[in-house]
Write a protein that holds these residues in place. Structure first.
Motif, PDB file in Angstrom:
ATOM      1  N   TYR A   1       0.832  -1.214   0.000  1.00  0.00           N
ATOM      2  CA  TYR A   1       0.000   0.000   0.000  1.00  0.00           C
ATOM      3  C   TYR A   1       0.865   1.262   0.000  1.00  0.00           C
ATOM      4  N   ASP A   2       2.149   1.127   0.371  1.00  0.00           N
ATOM      5  CA  ASP A   2       3.048   2.294   0.375  1.00  0.00           C
ATOM      6  C   ASP A   2       3.511   2.665  -1.042  1.00  0.00           C
ATOM      7  N   ASN A   3       3.320   1.745  -2.003  1.00  0.00           N
ATOM      8  CA  ASN A   3       3.785   2.016  -3.376  1.00  0.00           C
ATOM      9  C   ASN A   3       2.753   2.831  -4.150  1.00  0.00           C
ATOM     10  N   ASP A   4       3.238   3.779  -4.949  1.00  0.00           N
ATOM     11  CA  ASP A   4       2.323   4.509  -5.830  1.00  0.00           C
ATOM     12  C   ASP A   4       1.798   3.582  -6.918  1.00  0.00           C
ATOM     13  N   TYR A   5       2.682   2.736  -7.429  1.00  0.00           N
ATOM     14  CA  TYR A   5       2.309   1.823  -8.504  1.00  0.00           C
ATOM     15  C   TYR A   5       2.844   0.441  -8.126  1.00  0.00           C
TER      16      TYR A   5
END
Lengths: 310, 310
Positions: free
Chosen positions: A206-210
């Protein structure tokens, strides 16, 4: 036999050239962009120009092998959507310019399998299958050292193996539930989005933008539960495809290539476990390994094609 | 080439002999019982005696082809549970008695596929697959006119293709959910018993003391709802197996043989419909047909093996 062989891998983005000696050792390689405008008509001239620029003496070349992204039957290219080609006879188009009759052609995924069988992860093996897990899923099958083409050039199309599933995803081919929709880099993201809907905990993803397939594998290796469940499901599908290859063509080695295979032993171990759950016991000695030649498998296999189709 | 060829199909119950002329026309056929006692040791002598009794002049025989019920690699029989054989070299065992070096051997289901490809339902086709739906499920794959054996003789083992299902049934091989458990004559009865548990209407099958696969097909043809649902489910599994053959080896013809195939066009039409729902479009011209040679496919294919393995 003359001292050199060309292996050329024509992709939708670039054309890779490999110049090999007669022992199929790579002497040099380079690539040029693919110009697919005007139904890919300029590709023929671009290839000839590039070869001539890199080859002082064409009479030293034994033959030219090609891999192309579409079905091929007996050196005849039926259709390559990415290149704009339809019904192309490469021998006819290149013979005069290259002053050479020995021009052989195969499907790119098939040729990559041949490359791994000749000089890569399955070196020296006669019965080999390969799954290339990239943006899509390609596959190739080598039987008794020869490429399996089938009656119309569509053998080894495991990317479009339908996997019976509860929620099959639409594939570019028009069907639903193809292996490609759940085992390619895109497919692994598909599984992530589906499993995420019902997932109630927290995921580091969930911390990743993509979230791409590499991020999913990295998170799984670090113990993220959601990521592990995605990888486990993908590993089952890939293992099932290996089982299908086993009960049909019984290879001694199954090579896993493409971007997804960069997950390495972490993925291979899970795939092997799934395969062993499904395997017909008399042939449980088949091993599953990662590819060794990377993006060069195509040029190696294309050069190999010159050797086996003398 | 000498004027005659023998095709011999060694089964668990009987050994079938066929004497063919050089055009592979059957001149005469007969059979003897299989004596599998003492690890099948007397089979070798029984075969030689029977051949000598029916052949005035052994020097007129070009060669001998055999089909055996187990995995075979390069004419070497690895294991035949039904015969009691293990690691049998038929060339070694028969060469001196028959005064002939041209002795070739294949797996029985593979050899049957070759028979149908040479002289039966797929006559003259080079890329053919066959599913034999009998007590179990056998299969064979012909590629470019040659038998596909695989790295250890286990190619074409579709009977042990795992079909993802909710309630997989245990198979004799030790796995669960194999095609054989749902597509053989026994498998069709398995589906009947499972579907019958939840079926609430009346079925004409309830009038039978013993419900076999023929009774199920007959009732389905007459419109019985329970029987139709059984046949539809079996047709899906058989169609799925055809799809698996298609994306791997891309045959032009898939031949359905064995006792179950006696259901004829009624079954073939349903299987073809399921296949077309699953097929990768570029190869949707593959046709599914019933076998033509019946129990003689083995002797035809064994004789054909003599021709292709000169």
């Amino acid at each position: 036999m003359k001292p050199y062989v060309y292996g050329i891998d024509i992709g939708g983005t670039s054309i890779k050239f490999g110049l090999f000696n007669r022992q199929l050792q790579l002497e040099k390689k380079w690539e040029i962009p693919t110009n697919s405008s005007n139904n890919g008509e300029s590709i023929f001239g671009d290839i000839v120009d590039s070869i001539k620029m890199h080859t002082p003496d064409l009479s030293q070349i034994e033959g030219y092998g090609f891999g192309v992204p579409g079905p091929v039957l007996k050196n005849y290219v039926q259709m390559c959507v990415n290149l704009g080609w339809k019904n192309v006879d490469l021998q006819d188009r290149l013979r005069d310019e290259l002053k050479n009759d020995h021009i052989v052609v195969g499907n790119d995924a098939n040729v990559a399998a041949l490359g791994e069988a000749f000089l890569g992860a399955a070196k020296g093996r006669k019965n080999v299958a390969m799954l290339t897990l990239g943006t899509g899923v390609g596959s190739g099958i080598v039987v008794d050292g020869r490429l399996l083409e089938g009656h119309n050039g569509s053998a080894g199309e495991l990317g479009h193996l339908t996997i019976p599933q509860e929620q099959p995803i639409a594939c570019n081919c028009g069907k639903k539930g193809c292996l490609e929709t759940v085992a390619s880099a895109t497919g692994i993201r598909n599984i992530y989005h589906r499993l995420n809907e019902d997932f109630t905990g927290h995921s580091t993803l969930y911390d990743n933008d993509y979230v791409d397939s590499k991020a999913i594998f990295d998170a799984a290796k670090a113990g993220d539960k959601l990521a592990i469940s995605v990888v486990d499901e993908a590993a089952y599908y890939i293992g099932y495809a290996c089982h299908v290859l086993s009960v049909t063509t019984d290879p001694s080695v199954i090579v896993i290539g493409g971007g997804v295979s960069k997950a390495g032993e972490f993925l291979i171990e899970k795939v092997t476990n799934e395969f062993h759950r499904l395997v017909f016991q008399p042939t449980n000695d088949t091993v599953i390994v990662t590819a060794q030649l990377g993006n060069d498998a195509g040029i190696y296999g294309a050069a190999g094609l010159v050797k086996i189709r003398g």
